[in-house]
Design an enzyme around this catalytic site. Sequence first.
Site, PDB file in Angstrom:
ATOM      1  N   ARG A  12       3.260  -6.926  26.223  1.00 45.25           N
ATOM      2  CA  ARG A  12       3.672  -8.327  26.137  1.00 45.25           C
ATOM      3  C   ARG A  12       4.482  -8.742  27.382  1.00 45.25           C
ATOM      4  NH1 ARG A  12       8.154 -11.400  26.448  1.00 45.25           N
ATOM      5  NH2 ARG A  12       9.307  -9.849  25.249  1.00 45.25           N
ATOM      6  N   ASP A  13       5.699  -8.242  27.488  1.00 46.72           N
ATOM      7  CA  ASP A  13       6.561  -8.664  28.596  1.00 46.72           C
ATOM      8  C   ASP A  13       5.983  -8.196  29.934  1.00 46.72           C
ATOM      9  OD1 ASP A  13       8.721  -9.961  29.651  1.00 46.72           O
ATOM     10  OD2 ASP A  13      10.141  -8.326  29.346  1.00 46.72           O
ATOM     11  N   HIS A 204      17.651  -4.587  27.147  1.00 45.47           N
ATOM     12  CA  HIS A 204      16.366  -5.003  27.731  1.00 45.47           C
ATOM     13  C   HIS A 204      16.636  -5.317  29.208  1.00 45.47           C
ATOM     14  CE1 HIS A 204      12.362  -7.105  27.342  1.00 45.47           C
ATOM     15  NE2 HIS A 204      12.835  -7.736  28.413  1.00 45.47           N
ATOM     16  N   HIS A 206      15.639  -5.555  33.310  1.00 45.31           N
ATOM     17  CA  HIS A 206      14.615  -5.722  34.352  1.00 45.31           C
ATOM     18  C   HIS A 206      15.124  -5.091  35.643  1.00 45.31           C
ATOM     19  CE1 HIS A 206      11.506  -8.440  32.548  1.00 45.31           C
ATOM     20  NE2 HIS A 206      12.420  -8.409  31.595  1.00 45.31           N
ATOM     21  N   CYS A 237       6.813 -10.254  38.555  1.00 46.07           N
ATOM     22  CA  CYS A 237       6.439 -11.665  38.475  1.00 46.07           C
ATOM     23  C   CYS A 237       5.291 -11.971  39.436  1.00 46.07           C
ATOM     24  CB  CYS A 237       7.642 -12.520  38.809  1.00 46.07           C
ATOM     25  SG  CYS A 237       7.270 -14.257  38.810  1.00 46.07           S
ATOM     26  N   ASN A 246      10.062  -4.710  33.889  1.00 49.05           N
ATOM     27  CA  ASN A 246      10.984  -4.018  33.007  1.00 49.05           C
ATOM     28  C   ASN A 246      11.254  -2.621  33.557  1.00 49.05           C
ATOM     29  OD1 ASN A 246       8.974  -5.690  31.000  1.00 49.05           O
ATOM     30  ND2 ASN A 246      11.078  -5.666  30.270  1.00 49.05           N
TER      31      ASN A 246
END
Lengths: 306, 306
Positions: A12-13, A204, A206, A237, A246
């Site tokens: 997902r992420d 979480h 990055h 990105c 991540n």
Amino acid sequence: MTMVTIVEVGLRDGLQNEEAILPLEVKREIATGLMAAGLTELEITSFVHPRWIPQLADAEEFANTLSISEGVTTRALVPNRRGLERALHTPVDEIAVFLSVSETHNRQNINKSVKDTLLALREVTAEAKHRGKRVRGYLSTVFGCPFEGEVSLTQTALICTELLKMGVYEISLGDTIGVATPRQVQEILKSLTKEIPTAQLAGHFHDTRGTALTNAYVALEVGVTTLDSSFGGLGGCPYAPGASGNVATEDLVYMLEGMGEKTGVDLDALCWVSDRAGRYMGKALPSKVFNAWLATRRLKEEKSHE
Amino acid sequence: MTMVTIVEVGLRDGLQNEEAILPLEVKREIATGLMAAGLTELEITSFVHPRWIPQLADAEEFANTLSISEGVTTRALVPNRRGLERALHTPVDEIAVFLSVSETHNRQNINKSVKDTLLALREVTAEAKHRGKRVRGYLSTVFGCPFEGEVSLTQTALICTELLKMGVYEISLGDTIGVATPRQVQEILKSLTKEIPTAQLAGHFHDTRGTALTNAYVALEVGVTTLDSSFGGLGGCPYAPGASGNVATEDLVYMLEGMGEKTGVDLDALCWVSDRAGRYMGKALPSKVFNAWLATRRLKEEKSHE
């Protein structure tokens, strides 16, 4: 020895931030590989409008056709009531909701004030729970906002309390833009855990500025035993070449196991999954452990060809 | 607030592991840029035989023609007496010597037993000091050996004591193959500092498995305030594609400054140096902060062209 729970968010992420759009069968192969490697907590997709995230436009079909191994819990992100309804028509185990601590980021992302978002999430959470689903919350920009800079810790604590009150079972604290540094993580988590039970918090991180693994280490030292990560370190990105995603599951597992913690993850099996994904995308993935594994494998192959 | 000393080893440990051979004028430009960015402790080259490390074959000419800014200390690595004599014919400020904790790695690298290496280093160190040069020691494979696996902490402590006895002013403890994990670093350093003054120890971490910055953080928490790093994260092994080099100076500086420590380094100026090196080498450098900087700069450039 602590049992650390790794929430694998790569599907997902990770994928939502990659340029490549993976076909259903590749996603299925990856998800199956992740489960075989021992990952039991998978975020598999997001039920946002396909216009916003075409990489996850196959959410229904993927969630409906994926064969889930025993002991594995799946979750899907939903932005609103409509997304929830779509998710509820699939066998996904858990729902994830999200908002930002900082007003500006929340408005940019969700087009609502934080207050109105919390009202909407209350409804979504109640409905999801009514339909038998546990709900996880993502809180973004906890360690810094691209628009506002530093964010209010008081506001973070207030939102966490609200999320728990509405029935969210765990809050994943996001360093959305990868600016956090270890002492900051320590201070924020130490302060938050005075009001919020540590067992209900997750980290979480990055890796935009290389500090993700260090921040995960510090979170663990403070007592947070649930950490989000993406296989291969997926999630750079697409609009920022070179930007990192991540924290990589491989690097996290290597560090944790090296520290004597148990993750239940088979690193070799996991690297094969990242290899498959990287080859399909035609790109180098950022995970260092994966790259060390690749280098070793290439050397072995060269030797066997001699 | 601690003043952290960063020893910039990119021109030596970084370049010796890169495939590209930089011409003298590019090296000079890089060294000048590093000094302008505020780095004051530079390892500039190594006086090993050019056959072994062609990337540093210009050692004499580079050391003799580089214009050193005020307040900057330069050092060069020497493998033996012959290397020392070459170094002493240049204005380099300090000498660095090296050996490994593990017998097998030391033999592979230096072709001598650890005991014989210590005898040879005693001579080299005495001569260097006699000629007015301070001597730094590198101890390799402290956190693991590619041949022997775990190494003896007792042996590490013994070698450190020997090095200090012969007059080495600082020992840089190397995670040569990048296998260290944070709790191991903590345990080894805590144990070592019972016998060796913390002020005489430095941390030298490679990022092969993504743990370098975390290990640097832990070293700092234990009280080690001198850390080695390479601009851009230079130093991926040319024989292992994807392998990572030293911890990146940019990432280290970002983390340290974010923790309230002072490094004296200007990150923007440093990124311009890495940009120059990366462009010349035609390769992406691993530093995350540098890549985030690159992405931001590209976005700005695109905007200004619209």
